[in-house]
Design a protein around this motif. Structure first.
Motif, PDB file in Angstrom:
ATOM      1  N   SER A  89     -20.546 -16.708 -18.249  1.00  0.00           N
ATOM      2  CA  SER A  89     -21.130 -16.479 -16.925  1.00  0.00           C
ATOM      3  C   SER A  89     -20.100 -16.645 -15.814  1.00  0.00           C
ATOM      4  N   ILE A  90     -18.927 -17.202 -16.153  1.00  0.00           N
ATOM      5  CA  ILE A  90     -17.821 -17.308 -15.202  1.00  0.00           C
ATOM      6  C   ILE A  90     -16.561 -16.795 -15.879  1.00  0.00           C
ATOM      7  N   SER A  91     -15.523 -16.557 -15.095  1.00  0.00           N
ATOM      8  CA  SER A  91     -14.281 -16.003 -15.645  1.00  0.00           C
ATOM      9  C   SER A  91     -13.558 -17.033 -16.499  1.00  0.00           C
ATOM     10  N   SER A  92     -12.722 -16.533 -17.401  1.00  0.00           N
ATOM     11  CA  SER A  92     -11.922 -17.433 -18.237  1.00  0.00           C
ATOM     12  C   SER A  92     -10.963 -18.250 -17.379  1.00  0.00           C
ATOM     13  N   ALA A  93     -10.491 -17.651 -16.270  1.00  0.00           N
ATOM     14  CA  ALA A  93      -9.595 -18.378 -15.358  1.00  0.00           C
ATOM     15  C   ALA A  93     -10.303 -19.582 -14.766  1.00  0.00           C
ATOM     16  N   TYR A 122      -8.315 -28.078  -8.991  1.00  0.00           N
ATOM     17  CA  TYR A 122      -9.694 -28.075  -8.476  1.00  0.00           C
ATOM     18  C   TYR A 122      -9.909 -26.911  -7.511  1.00  0.00           C
ATOM     19  N   PHE A 123      -9.003 -26.743  -6.555  1.00  0.00           N
ATOM     20  CA  PHE A 123      -9.147 -25.650  -5.584  1.00  0.00           C
ATOM     21  C   PHE A 123      -8.973 -24.291  -6.248  1.00  0.00           C
ATOM     22  N   ALA A 124      -8.083 -24.213  -7.248  1.00  0.00           N
ATOM     23  CA  ALA A 124      -7.916 -22.951  -7.975  1.00  0.00           C
ATOM     24  C   ALA A 124      -9.190 -22.601  -8.739  1.00  0.00           C
ATOM     25  N   ALA A 125      -9.884 -23.623  -9.280  1.00  0.00           N
ATOM     26  CA  ALA A 125     -11.154 -23.389  -9.981  1.00  0.00           C
ATOM     27  C   ALA A 125     -12.222 -22.903  -9.003  1.00  0.00           C
ATOM     28  N   ILE A 126     -12.234 -23.471  -7.802  1.00  0.00           N
ATOM     29  CA  ILE A 126     -13.181 -23.012  -6.772  1.00  0.00           C
ATOM     30  C   ILE A 126     -12.890 -21.565  -6.404  1.00  0.00           C
ATOM     31  N   GLU A 127     -11.606 -21.252  -6.210  1.00  0.00           N
ATOM     32  CA  GLU A 127     -11.211 -19.894  -5.828  1.00  0.00           C
ATOM     33  C   GLU A 127     -11.602 -18.893  -6.913  1.00  0.00           C
ATOM     34  N   ALA A 128     -11.523 -19.309  -8.181  1.00  0.00           N
ATOM     35  CA  ALA A 128     -11.851 -18.413  -9.295  1.00  0.00           C
ATOM     36  C   ALA A 128     -13.342 -18.338  -9.583  1.00  0.00           C
ATOM     37  N   SER A 129     -14.116 -19.308  -9.073  1.00  0.00           N
ATOM     38  CA  SER A 129     -15.566 -19.302  -9.329  1.00  0.00           C
ATOM     39  C   SER A 129     -16.317 -19.730  -8.081  1.00  0.00           C
ATOM     40  N   ASN A 130     -16.751 -20.980  -8.045  1.00  0.00           N
ATOM     41  CA  ASN A 130     -17.446 -21.518  -6.879  1.00  0.00           C
ATOM     42  C   ASN A 130     -17.338 -23.036  -6.909  1.00  0.00           C
ATOM     43  N   ALA A 131     -17.691 -23.663  -5.796  1.00  0.00           N
ATOM     44  CA  ALA A 131     -17.533 -25.112  -5.663  1.00  0.00           C
ATOM     45  C   ALA A 131     -18.408 -25.877  -6.647  1.00  0.00           C
TER      46      ALA A 131
END
Length: 302
Positions: free
Chosen positions: A162-166, A99-108
């Motif tokens: 619209s967001i990264s693949s990561a 979850y936090f890695a997804a936030i870091e790669a995009s947004n909350a």
């Protein structure tokens, strides 16, 4: 007499609604605060996860002990001891880190919404396990989730993301981890207090993460704002909402709490847009509401 009883029931339901909304909103806000720490203050998801799990797990164990709950009972049974370790690493740590890695790669907002695809994975798993086709209402939930995820990651444009693949990988991994986190500890929760299972899960997850990223290896600014944000994520984003959510189950059914928990992705999205100026277009909002509709449809399905 019946009127008095009805008023008492309504009062209890009101308390339950207030508790679960408080928990959901605090969880949503803590995701946005985590985004602030990652994008503005230079902290890493690895450090925030390990420090959050260690401190929150320790505090929850202390609270359990103060409430005269025997905190070591779970370790007296070998099978349960193995299960709590699995839950701590593959459940608690996995769901927190992805979850936090997804936030870091995009947004909350995006990370929280992608995580809320988890009920679809739960429905599919239970259908395969029972060797039954999903019900019509479950198919509707799955369809809404697919449409919502598509709109969220493409913003309605088939030619680009619209967001990264990561961010997509981490977000959907978070949904899978949440599905496991929800289903795996059922037997443990039948034998032990949920607060105890979660406390040990957090502490074990934190210890496990410490082998990968030591808590004393701090990255980021030591500004007053950053310190307050870290404390908020641990106390107001973990310990307090967890207890509020558990308390709400005394007054509401599980389906009612699941419905009201929709406030989490909504609060995360609104705060990210208002506070951190995250760009959220029309198709992304439509995707958000499709995913929230999925939660509502599946929560109403007994």
């Amino acid at each position: 007499m019946e009127i008095v009883q009805t008023k008492a029931v309504q009062k209890q339901k009101g308390i339950g609604i207030l508790l679960v909304l408080t928990a959901a909103i605090l969880w949503g806000v803590s995701g946005t605060v985590a985004q602030y720490l990652f994008h503005k203050e230079g902290y890493s998801s690895e450090w925030l996860v390990v420090i959050r799990l260690l401190i929150a797990g320790f505090l929850l164990l202390v609270i359990s002990a103060i409430n005269k709950i025997s905190i070591l009972d779970i370790w007296t049974n070998k099978k349960d001891a193995v299960a709590i370790v699995f839950f701590g690493i593959l459940g608690m740590l996995a769901v927190q880190y992805t979850y936090f890695a997804a936030i870091e790669a995009s947004n909350a907002a995006t990370a929280t919404l992608l995580q809320y695809v988890a009920p679809v994975f739960i429905v599919i798993y239970l259908a395969v396990k029972a060797k039954n086709m999903p019900k019509r209402v479950e198919f509707i939930g799955i369809f809404l989730a697919l449409i919502g995820t598509f709109l969220l990651v493409t913003n309605g444009d088939l030619n680009q993301l619209s967001i990264s693949s990561a961010a997509i990988i981490w977000g959907l991994s978070s949904a899978l981890a949440l599905a496991f986190y929800t289903l795996y500890p059922i037997k443990l929760l039948q034998r032990y207090r949920s607060s105890l299972v979660m406390a040990w899960g957090m502490l074990i997850g934190g210890v496990g993460m410490s082998f990968y990223h030591q808590p004393w290896n701090v990255e980021g600014n030591f500004s007053p704002q950053a310190i307050i944000a870290v404390i908020f994520v641990i106390i107001f984003g973990t310990v307090i909402p967890f207890y509020c959510y558990l308390e709400s189950l005394k007054y509401l059914s599980a389906s009612e709490t699941s419905l009201l928990a929709c406030a989490e992705p909504l609060s995360a999205a609104l705060l990210a847009v208002i506070w951190l100026q995250v760009s959220f277009g029309l198709f992304e909002w439509l995707g958000a509401f499709c995913i929230i509709a999925t939660i509502i449809v599946l929560a109403k399905n007994k």
